[in-house]
Scaffold this motif. Sequence first.
Motif, PDB file in Angstrom:
ATOM      1  N   VAL A  71     -21.292 -11.717 -54.130  1.00 36.73           N
ATOM      2  CA  VAL A  71     -22.045 -12.956 -54.342  1.00 36.73           C
ATOM      3  C   VAL A  71     -21.713 -13.946 -53.238  1.00 36.73           C
ATOM      4  O   VAL A  71     -20.541 -14.164 -52.919  1.00 36.73           O
ATOM      5  CB  VAL A  71     -21.706 -13.576 -55.719  1.00 36.73           C
ATOM      6  N   THR A  72     -22.754 -14.527 -52.657  1.00 32.71           N
ATOM      7  CA  THR A  72     -22.571 -15.592 -51.669  1.00 32.71           C
ATOM      8  C   THR A  72     -23.310 -16.833 -52.153  1.00 32.71           C
ATOM      9  O   THR A  72     -24.344 -16.742 -52.816  1.00 32.71           O
ATOM     10  CB  THR A  72     -23.107 -15.197 -50.277  1.00 32.71           C
ATOM     11  N   ARG A  88     -30.000 -18.703 -63.050  1.00 32.14           N
ATOM     12  CA  ARG A  88     -31.316 -18.250 -62.592  1.00 32.14           C
ATOM     13  C   ARG A  88     -31.275 -16.826 -62.036  1.00 32.14           C
ATOM     14  O   ARG A  88     -32.231 -16.074 -62.170  1.00 32.14           O
ATOM     15  CB  ARG A  88     -31.877 -19.220 -61.567  1.00 32.14           C
ATOM     16  N   ALA A  89     -30.175 -16.446 -61.421  1.00 30.99           N
ATOM     17  CA  ALA A  89     -30.046 -15.105 -60.854  1.00 30.99           C
ATOM     18  C   ALA A  89     -29.624 -14.078 -61.897  1.00 30.99           C
ATOM     19  O   ALA A  89     -29.851 -12.879 -61.722  1.00 30.99           O
ATOM     20  CB  ALA A  89     -29.029 -15.112 -59.712  1.00 30.99           C
ATOM     21  N   SER A  90     -29.019 -14.508 -62.972  1.00 36.87           N
ATOM     22  CA  SER A  90     -28.421 -13.578 -63.938  1.00 36.87           C
ATOM     23  C   SER A  90     -29.440 -12.686 -64.631  1.00 36.87           C
ATOM     24  O   SER A  90     -29.121 -11.545 -64.964  1.00 36.87           O
ATOM     25  CB  SER A  90     -27.604 -14.342 -64.976  1.00 36.87           C
ATOM     26  N   GLY A  91     -30.648 -13.156 -64.843  1.00 37.54           N
ATOM     27  CA  GLY A  91     -31.655 -12.329 -65.513  1.00 37.54           C
ATOM     28  C   GLY A  91     -31.923 -11.030 -64.773  1.00 37.54           C
ATOM     29  O   GLY A  91     -31.997  -9.958 -65.381  1.00 37.54           O
ATOM     30  N   GLN A 114     -31.040  -7.082 -55.281  1.00 30.91           N
ATOM     31  CA  GLN A 114     -30.625  -8.378 -54.749  1.00 30.91           C
ATOM     32  C   GLN A 114     -31.208  -9.441 -55.672  1.00 30.91           C
ATOM     33  O   GLN A 114     -32.421  -9.501 -55.864  1.00 30.91           O
ATOM     34  CB  GLN A 114     -31.133  -8.586 -53.323  1.00 30.91           C
ATOM     35  N   ALA A 115     -30.341 -10.242 -56.256  1.00 23.43           N
ATOM     36  CA  ALA A 115     -30.764 -11.309 -57.163  1.00 23.43           C
ATOM     37  C   ALA A 115     -30.478 -12.650 -56.506  1.00 23.43           C
ATOM     38  O   ALA A 115     -29.422 -12.845 -55.905  1.00 23.43           O
ATOM     39  CB  ALA A 115     -30.018 -11.202 -58.488  1.00 23.43           C
ATOM     40  N   ARG A 116     -31.431 -13.571 -56.618  1.00 27.59           N
ATOM     41  CA  ARG A 116     -31.281 -14.893 -56.020  1.00 27.59           C
ATOM     42  C   ARG A 116     -31.570 -15.974 -57.050  1.00 27.59           C
ATOM     43  O   ARG A 116     -32.381 -15.791 -57.944  1.00 27.59           O
ATOM     44  CB  ARG A 116     -32.242 -15.075 -54.850  1.00 27.59           C
ATOM     45  N   GLY A 117     -30.902 -17.098 -56.860  1.00 26.36           N
ATOM     46  CA  GLY A 117     -31.148 -18.254 -57.710  1.00 26.36           C
ATOM     47  C   GLY A 117     -30.791 -19.522 -56.965  1.00 26.36           C
ATOM     48  O   GLY A 117     -29.900 -19.531 -56.115  1.00 26.36           O
ATOM     49  N   THR A 118     -31.513 -20.576 -57.248  1.00 24.57           N
ATOM     50  CA  THR A 118     -31.238 -21.889 -56.666  1.00 24.57           C
ATOM     51  C   THR A 118     -30.985 -22.854 -57.808  1.00 24.57           C
ATOM     52  O   THR A 118     -31.702 -22.834 -58.812  1.00 24.57           O
ATOM     53  CB  THR A 118     -32.430 -22.378 -55.814  1.00 24.57           C
ATOM     54  N   GLY A 119     -29.975 -23.682 -57.648  1.00 23.44           N
ATOM     55  CA  GLY A 119     -29.640 -24.651 -58.679  1.00 23.44           C
ATOM     56  C   GLY A 119     -29.278 -25.987 -58.070  1.00 23.44           C
ATOM     57  O   GLY A 119     -28.875 -26.070 -56.916  1.00 23.44           O
ATOM     58  N   ALA A 120     -29.439 -27.021 -58.847  1.00 24.35           N
ATOM     59  CA  ALA A 120     -29.111 -28.371 -58.394  1.00 24.35           C
ATOM     60  C   ALA A 120     -28.144 -29.007 -59.375  1.00 24.35           C
ATOM     61  O   ALA A 120     -28.105 -28.655 -60.551  1.00 24.35           O
ATOM     62  CB  ALA A 120     -30.374 -29.215 -58.284  1.00 24.35           C
ATOM     63  N   GLY A 121     -27.360 -29.954 -58.871  1.00 16.63           N
ATOM     64  CA  GLY A 121     -26.424 -30.668 -59.717  1.00 16.63           C
ATOM     65  C   GLY A 121     -25.725 -31.761 -58.936  1.00 16.63           C
ATOM     66  O   GLY A 121     -25.859 -31.857 -57.715  1.00 16.63           O
ATOM     67  N   PHE A 122     -25.008 -32.583 -59.663  1.00 15.29           N
ATOM     68  CA  PHE A 122     -24.276 -33.676 -59.022  1.00 15.29           C
ATOM     69  C   PHE A 122     -22.845 -33.282 -58.674  1.00 15.29           C
ATOM     70  O   PHE A 122     -22.092 -34.081 -58.149  1.00 15.29           O
ATOM     71  CB  PHE A 122     -24.318 -34.931 -59.892  1.00 15.29           C
ATOM     72  N   SER A 123     -22.490 -32.016 -58.969  1.00 10.71           N
ATOM     73  CA  SER A 123     -21.224 -31.449 -58.509  1.00 10.71           C
ATOM     74  C   SER A 123     -21.522 -30.025 -58.065  1.00 10.71           C
ATOM     75  O   SER A 123     -22.520 -29.427 -58.473  1.00 10.71           O
ATOM     76  CB  SER A 123     -20.179 -31.440 -59.625  1.00 10.71           C
ATOM     77  N   GLN A 124     -20.666 -29.489 -57.214  1.00  4.43           N
ATOM     78  CA  GLN A 124     -20.874 -28.123 -56.750  1.00  4.43           C
ATOM     79  C   GLN A 124     -20.783 -27.150 -57.918  1.00  4.43           C
ATOM     80  O   GLN A 124     -21.551 -26.196 -57.991  1.00  4.43           O
ATOM     81  CB  GLN A 124     -19.854 -27.775 -55.677  1.00  4.43           C
ATOM     82  N   ASP A 170     -27.826 -22.324 -53.167  1.00  3.64           N
ATOM     83  CA  ASP A 170     -28.542 -21.047 -53.172  1.00  3.64           C
ATOM     84  C   ASP A 170     -27.520 -19.943 -53.362  1.00  3.64           C
ATOM     85  O   ASP A 170     -26.571 -19.832 -52.586  1.00  3.64           O
ATOM     86  CB  ASP A 170     -29.290 -20.847 -51.855  1.00  3.64           C
ATOM     87  N   LEU A 171     -27.725 -19.129 -54.385  1.00  2.00           N
ATOM     88  CA  LEU A 171     -26.827 -18.032 -54.708  1.00  2.00           C
ATOM     89  C   LEU A 171     -27.558 -16.718 -54.479  1.00  2.00           C
ATOM     90  O   LEU A 171     -28.711 -16.574 -54.884  1.00  2.00           O
ATOM     91  CB  LEU A 171     -26.385 -18.137 -56.166  1.00  2.00           C
ATOM     92  N   THR A 172     -26.895 -15.786 -53.806  1.00  2.00           N
ATOM     93  CA  THR A 172     -27.438 -14.448 -53.599  1.00  2.00           C
ATOM     94  C   THR A 172     -26.404 -13.440 -54.063  1.00  2.00           C
ATOM     95  O   THR A 172     -25.241 -13.503 -53.656  1.00  2.00           O
ATOM     96  CB  THR A 172     -27.756 -14.193 -52.106  1.00  2.00           C
TER      97      THR A 172
END
Length: 80
Positions: free
Chosen positions: A12-13, A69-72, A49-59, A30-32
């Motif tokens: 995972v990166t 989002r990628a876990s499915g 290859q699973a990808r997901g993008t997430g937003a937040g006010f902390s890492q 962005d997680l791959t």
Amino acid sequence: VTKLASLVVAEVTVQCAKRSSLDQDLLSCDLTANARKYDGSGNPAGSVQARGTGAGFSQYDAVQHAAQRASGDLVAFARQ
């Protein structure tokens, strides 16, 4: 000794950046995940290859949302 039916190994990166155009404090990550499945004998049985993008006010929050989002795709792959 227990024999596994299969095993999934993933690398995972994650890349995170501030999106100043939206909010100075908002991070987007962005997680791959590159995953490979092995059968009970250790032979390769597929990859995904699973990808997901997430937003937040902390890492932490941004990575957690991206992982959700990628876990499915990873769960569906593991169940094949």
